[in-house]
Design an enzyme around this catalytic site. Structure first.
Site, PDB file in Angstrom:
ATOM      1  N   THR A  53      33.960  30.901  41.826  1.00 40.51           N
ATOM      2  CA  THR A  53      34.640  31.207  43.077  1.00 40.51           C
ATOM      3  C   THR A  53      36.108  31.492  42.795  1.00 40.51           C
ATOM      4  O   THR A  53      36.697  30.947  41.865  1.00 40.51           O
ATOM      5  CB  THR A  53      34.493  30.069  44.110  1.00 40.51           C
ATOM      6  OG1 THR A  53      35.149  30.453  45.316  1.00 40.51           O
ATOM      7  CG2 THR A  53      35.043  28.756  43.607  1.00 40.51           C
ATOM      8  N   CYS A  54      36.693  32.352  43.606  1.00 42.42           N
ATOM      9  CA  CYS A  54      38.108  32.675  43.459  1.00 42.42           C
ATOM     10  C   CYS A  54      38.983  31.653  44.174  1.00 42.42           C
ATOM     11  O   CYS A  54      40.198  31.779  44.194  1.00 42.42           O
ATOM     12  CB  CYS A  54      38.400  34.079  43.950  1.00 42.42           C
ATOM     13  SG  CYS A  54      37.958  34.331  45.670  1.00 42.42           S
ATOM     14  N   SER A  55      38.374  30.626  44.720  1.00 45.42           N
ATOM     15  CA  SER A  55      39.115  29.579  45.405  1.00 45.42           C
ATOM     16  C   SER A  55      39.544  28.503  44.410  1.00 45.42           C
ATOM     17  O   SER A  55      38.835  28.196  43.457  1.00 45.42           O
ATOM     18  CB  SER A  55      38.238  28.935  46.479  1.00 45.42           C
ATOM     19  OG  SER A  55      38.879  27.802  47.021  1.00 45.42           O
TER      20      SER A  55
END
Length: 124
Positions: A53-55
């Site tokens: 995830t890019c989070s």
């Protein structure tokens, strides 16, 4: 997505980054939990599940994996070091994380976009 929806076993599966799909309008954690559970049923014994995830929110990365592993003893974290260019993890001081099967890049520390990735191996 249910196991019966596909007639194949999968050796490797990379989970989508739900934050890219939902942006600020939905609960990425809820979607991520659903996504990884659905994907897990498709991975055959000995196969790999990669969650990414890019989070950089703990609730959307490490917490998802921790909760998943508590419910799915057939999966375990696996060293992900070989997925990165030689020397990069050492330069970023992330070698220990990678050996434990996950990496979290933090913009404030690593001067790169935020990112979380975990590699899980399925053993039944």
């Amino acid at each position: 997505l249910r196991k019966g929806d596909l007639s194949v076993d999968i050796n490797s599966l990379i989970g989508p980054a739900p934050g890219d799909v939902l942006g600020p309008i939905g609960s990425c954690g809820t979607v991520s939990e659903f996504t990884i559970r659905a994907a897990a049923g498709l991975v055959k014994n000995g196969g790999v599940l990669v969650y990414s995830t890019c989070s950089i929110e703990k609730e959307e990365g490490p917490d998802i994996i921790d909760a998943f592993l508590q419910k799915h003893a057939e999966f375990s974290r696996e060293d992900i070091s070989n997925a990165f260019p030689e020397g990069l993890l050492e330069d970023l001081e992330l070698s220990d994380q990678a050996k434990n099967g996950e990496v979290m890049l933090l913009p404030s520390r690593h001067k790169l976009p935020g990112f979380y990735i975990a590699r899980l191996r399925k053993y039944v």
